[in-house]
Design a protein around this motif. Structure first.
Motif, PDB file in Angstrom:
ATOM      1  N   ARG A   1      46.724   5.735 -26.170  1.00 49.22           N
ATOM      2  CA  ARG A   1      47.220   4.669 -27.038  1.00 49.22           C
ATOM      3  C   ARG A   1      47.433   5.249 -28.427  1.00 49.22           C
ATOM      4  O   ARG A   1      46.707   6.137 -28.854  1.00 49.22           O
ATOM      5  N   LYS A   2      48.382   4.696 -29.151  1.00 47.60           N
ATOM      6  CA  LYS A   2      48.626   5.110 -30.530  1.00 47.60           C
ATOM      7  C   LYS A   2      47.484   4.615 -31.409  1.00 47.60           C
ATOM      8  O   LYS A   2      47.046   3.470 -31.271  1.00 47.60           O
ATOM      9  N   VAL A   3      47.008   5.480 -32.297  1.00 44.73           N
ATOM     10  CA  VAL A   3      45.972   5.084 -33.245  1.00 44.73           C
ATOM     11  C   VAL A   3      46.330   5.587 -34.638  1.00 44.73           C
ATOM     12  O   VAL A   3      47.120   6.513 -34.797  1.00 44.73           O
ATOM     13  N   ALA A   4      45.735   4.961 -35.611  1.00 41.57           N
ATOM     14  CA  ALA A   4      45.801   5.411 -37.000  1.00 41.57           C
ATOM     15  C   ALA A   4      44.365   5.688 -37.428  1.00 41.57           C
ATOM     16  O   ALA A   4      43.451   4.941 -37.095  1.00 41.57           O
ATOM     17  N   VAL A   5      44.175   6.795 -38.125  1.00 42.88           N
ATOM     18  CA  VAL A   5      42.852   7.176 -38.621  1.00 42.88           C
ATOM     19  C   VAL A   5      42.966   7.346 -40.130  1.00 42.88           C
ATOM     20  O   VAL A   5      43.880   7.994 -40.620  1.00 42.88           O
ATOM     21  N   THR A   6      42.037   6.736 -40.849  1.00 41.09           N
ATOM     22  CA  THR A   6      41.980   6.889 -42.295  1.00 41.09           C
ATOM     23  C   THR A   6      40.634   7.492 -42.632  1.00 41.09           C
ATOM     24  O   THR A   6      39.597   7.010 -42.159  1.00 41.09           O
ATOM     25  N   GLY A   7      40.668   8.555 -43.441  1.00 48.29           N
ATOM     26  CA  GLY A   7      39.438   9.233 -43.829  1.00 48.29           C
ATOM     27  C   GLY A   7      39.185   9.125 -45.320  1.00 48.29           C
ATOM     28  O   GLY A   7      40.082   9.357 -46.128  1.00 48.29           O
ATOM     29  N   PHE A   8      37.957   8.736 -45.682  1.00 49.32           N
ATOM     30  CA  PHE A   8      37.519   8.622 -47.077  1.00 49.32           C
ATOM     31  C   PHE A   8      36.266   9.469 -47.260  1.00 49.32           C
ATOM     32  O   PHE A   8      35.326   9.349 -46.477  1.00 49.32           O
ATOM     33  N   CYS A   9      36.232  10.282 -48.298  1.00 48.54           N
ATOM     34  CA  CYS A   9      35.059  11.089 -48.638  1.00 48.54           C
ATOM     35  C   CYS A   9      34.539  10.601 -49.981  1.00 48.54           C
ATOM     36  O   CYS A   9      35.326  10.402 -50.916  1.00 48.54           O
ATOM     37  N   SER A  10      33.229  10.405 -50.087  1.00 47.37           N
ATOM     38  CA  SER A  10      32.656   9.945 -51.349  1.00 47.37           C
ATOM     39  C   SER A  10      32.830  11.009 -52.428  1.00 47.37           C
ATOM     40  O   SER A  10      33.036  12.190 -52.145  1.00 47.37           O
ATOM     41  N   HIS A  11      32.736  10.578 -53.679  1.00 45.82           N
ATOM     42  CA  HIS A  11      32.928  11.480 -54.817  1.00 45.82           C
ATOM     43  C   HIS A  11      31.958  12.669 -54.772  1.00 45.82           C
ATOM     44  O   HIS A  11      32.323  13.793 -55.085  1.00 45.82           O
ATOM     45  N   ASP A  12      30.709  12.420 -54.348  1.00 48.26           N
ATOM     46  CA  ASP A  12      29.728  13.511 -54.277  1.00 48.26           C
ATOM     47  C   ASP A  12      29.825  14.302 -52.969  1.00 48.26           C
ATOM     48  O   ASP A  12      29.050  15.219 -52.734  1.00 48.26           O
ATOM     49  N   GLN A  13      30.767  13.950 -52.108  1.00 51.52           N
ATOM     50  CA  GLN A  13      31.049  14.628 -50.836  1.00 51.52           C
ATOM     51  C   GLN A  13      29.837  14.637 -49.903  1.00 51.52           C
ATOM     52  O   GLN A  13      29.647  15.571 -49.132  1.00 51.52           O
ATOM     53  N   ARG A  14      29.057  13.565 -49.938  1.00 48.28           N
ATOM     54  CA  ARG A  14      27.897  13.441 -49.062  1.00 48.28           C
ATOM     55  C   ARG A  14      28.078  12.339 -48.030  1.00 48.28           C
ATOM     56  O   ARG A  14      27.209  12.133 -47.188  1.00 48.28           O
ATOM     57  N   GLN A  15      29.225  11.621 -48.085  1.00 48.06           N
ATOM     58  CA  GLN A  15      29.510  10.558 -47.125  1.00 48.06           C
ATOM     59  C   GLN A  15      30.980  10.615 -46.736  1.00 48.06           C
ATOM     60  O   GLN A  15      31.844  10.825 -47.593  1.00 48.06           O
ATOM     61  N   LEU A  16      31.243  10.413 -45.469  1.00 42.03           N
ATOM     62  CA  LEU A  16      32.603  10.394 -44.942  1.00 42.03           C
ATOM     63  C   LEU A  16      32.744   9.157 -44.066  1.00 42.03           C
ATOM     64  O   LEU A  16      31.895   8.898 -43.210  1.00 42.03           O
ATOM     65  N   ILE A  17      33.800   8.402 -44.290  1.00 39.91           N
ATOM     66  CA  ILE A  17      34.104   7.260 -43.421  1.00 39.91           C
ATOM     67  C   ILE A  17      35.434   7.533 -42.743  1.00 39.91           C
ATOM     68  O   ILE A  17      36.435   7.826 -43.408  1.00 39.91           O
ATOM     69  N   LEU A  18      35.437   7.463 -41.413  1.00 40.04           N
ATOM     70  CA  LEU A  18      36.660   7.541 -40.631  1.00 40.04           C
ATOM     71  C   LEU A  18      36.873   6.178 -39.983  1.00 40.04           C
ATOM     72  O   LEU A  18      36.008   5.695 -39.250  1.00 40.04           O
ATOM     73  N   SER A  19      38.011   5.571 -40.275  1.00 42.15           N
ATOM     74  CA  SER A  19      38.368   4.283 -39.683  1.00 42.15           C
ATOM     75  C   SER A  19      39.458   4.536 -38.656  1.00 42.15           C
ATOM     76  O   SER A  19      40.513   5.070 -38.983  1.00 42.15           O
ATOM     77  N   VAL A  20      39.189   4.167 -37.404  1.00 42.60           N
ATOM     78  CA  VAL A  20      40.150   4.343 -36.313  1.00 42.60           C
ATOM     79  C   VAL A  20      40.658   2.961 -35.931  1.00 42.60           C
ATOM     80  O   VAL A  20      39.883   2.078 -35.587  1.00 42.60           O
ATOM     81  N   SER A  21      41.970   2.754 -36.037  1.00 44.76           N
ATOM     82  CA  SER A  21      42.503   1.417 -35.780  1.00 44.76           C
ATOM     83  C   SER A  21      43.823   1.460 -35.039  1.00 44.76           C
ATOM     84  O   SER A  21      44.354   2.515 -34.745  1.00 44.76           O
ATOM     85  N   ILE A  22      44.336   0.317 -34.772  1.00 45.05           N
ATOM     86  CA  ILE A  22      45.582  -0.014 -34.081  1.00 45.05           C
ATOM     87  C   ILE A  22      45.402  -0.006 -32.579  1.00 45.05           C
ATOM     88  O   ILE A  22      45.410  -1.046 -31.974  1.00 45.05           O
ATOM     89  N   GLY A  23      45.208   1.144 -31.948  1.00 44.07           N
ATOM     90  CA  GLY A  23      45.175   1.188 -30.487  1.00 44.07           C
ATOM     91  C   GLY A  23      43.798   1.161 -29.883  1.00 44.07           C
ATOM     92  O   GLY A  23      43.619   1.552 -28.741  1.00 44.07           O
ATOM     93  N   THR A  24      42.797   0.715 -30.604  1.00 45.09           N
ATOM     94  CA  THR A  24      41.451   0.692 -30.047  1.00 45.09           C
ATOM     95  C   THR A  24      41.298  -0.504 -29.116  1.00 45.09           C
ATOM     96  O   THR A  24      42.072  -1.458 -29.155  1.00 45.09           O
ATOM     97  N   ARG A  25      40.300  -0.447 -28.274  1.00 39.55           N
ATOM     98  CA  ARG A  25      40.051  -1.553 -27.340  1.00 39.55           C
ATOM     99  C   ARG A  25      39.496  -2.780 -28.059  1.00 39.55           C
ATOM    100  O   ARG A  25      39.731  -3.897 -27.673  1.00 39.55           O
ATOM    101  N   ALA A  26      38.711  -2.531 -29.094  1.00 37.32           N
ATOM    102  CA  ALA A  26      38.080  -3.627 -29.820  1.00 37.32           C
ATOM    103  C   ALA A  26      39.113  -4.326 -30.703  1.00 37.32           C
ATOM    104  O   ALA A  26      40.112  -3.737 -31.091  1.00 37.32           O
ATOM    105  N   PRO A  27      38.874  -5.593 -31.040  1.00 40.21           N
ATOM    106  CA  PRO A  27      39.823  -6.312 -31.881  1.00 40.21           C
ATOM    107  C   PRO A  27      39.803  -5.836 -33.339  1.00 40.21           C
ATOM    108  O   PRO A  27      40.682  -6.183 -34.106  1.00 40.21           O
ATOM    109  N   PHE A  28      38.800  -5.039 -33.696  1.00 46.32           N
ATOM    110  CA  PHE A  28      38.674  -4.539 -35.059  1.00 46.32           C
ATOM    111  C   PHE A  28      38.746  -3.022 -35.053  1.00 46.32           C
ATOM    112  O   PHE A  28      38.678  -2.387 -34.013  1.00 46.32           O
TER     113      PHE A  28
END
Length: 184
Positions: free
Chosen positions: A56-83
């Motif tokens: 399935r097609k997906v979009a991934v957005t990656g955010f790294c905190s300013h101190d580079q100690r946290q990373l958030i990857l959001s995977v959306s569009i083609g996931t099975r879950a509604p969110f």
């Protein structure tokens, strides 16, 4: 579309073969999370599939905190879950704590060690998958830039069950991460 699916299946198959024949944790070096975090910042797109499923097609957005100690990857569009799925990686000493949330089930947490080899990153940890003890590998395989396509990542989620005689990682899911060109 069939060509795209065949390409993903080939890439997922290669990821399995590479996981089987590569003793990544033995040949790789532990690295700082600050080295890993900024590598995944940005907008990515591609196909994603669990082993044996149609991509399935997906979009991934990656955010790294300013101190580079946290990373958030959001995977959306083609996931099975509604969110969107949220993968929140946090440096904790020499380890990485992952909190995973799919918008439906309870948060899942896992502790990993972070390794690097030849430009690829691997998070390795021990946990439970499908009610079975397992070694879990999140492998970010750097894709080289070609003349027609920008470099990106092939993110595979691999499992090796500890209660099984099979002594290799099995592919659980793969996600293509090709950079999305910014719109002007």
């Amino acid at each position: 579309m069939p060509l795209k699916i065949d390409r993903l299946n080939l890439m997922l198959g290669l990821a399995i073969v590479l996981s089987v024949f590569s003793s990544f944790s033995v040949m790789a070096a532990k690295v700082s999370f600050k080295e890993f975090c900024p590598q995944l910042v940005g907008q990515w797109a591609g196909d994603a599939a669990k082993a044996g499923e149609i991509p399935r097609k997906v979009a991934v957005t990656g955010f790294c905190s300013h101190d580079q100690r946290q990373l958030i990857l959001s995977v959306s569009i083609g996931t099975r879950a509604p969110f969107s799925e949220t993968w929140w990686f946090r440096e904790q000493g020499d380890q990485v704590l992952l909190t995973y949330y799919d918008g439906v089930a309870e948060d899942k947490q896992q502790v990993f060690s972070l390794y690097r080899q030849n430009g690829d990153y691997s998070l390795l940890g021990e946990g439970v998958v499908n009610a079975r003890p397992a070694l879990i590998q999140l492998l970010f395989d750097a894709q080289t830039q070609t003349q027609n396509q920008a470099g990106g990542w092939q993110w595979t989620q691999n499992i090796q069950y500890l209660d099984d005689d099979i002594d290799r990682y099995q592919l659980f899911r793969g996600i293509e991460m090709t950079p999305v060109a910014p719109s002007h």
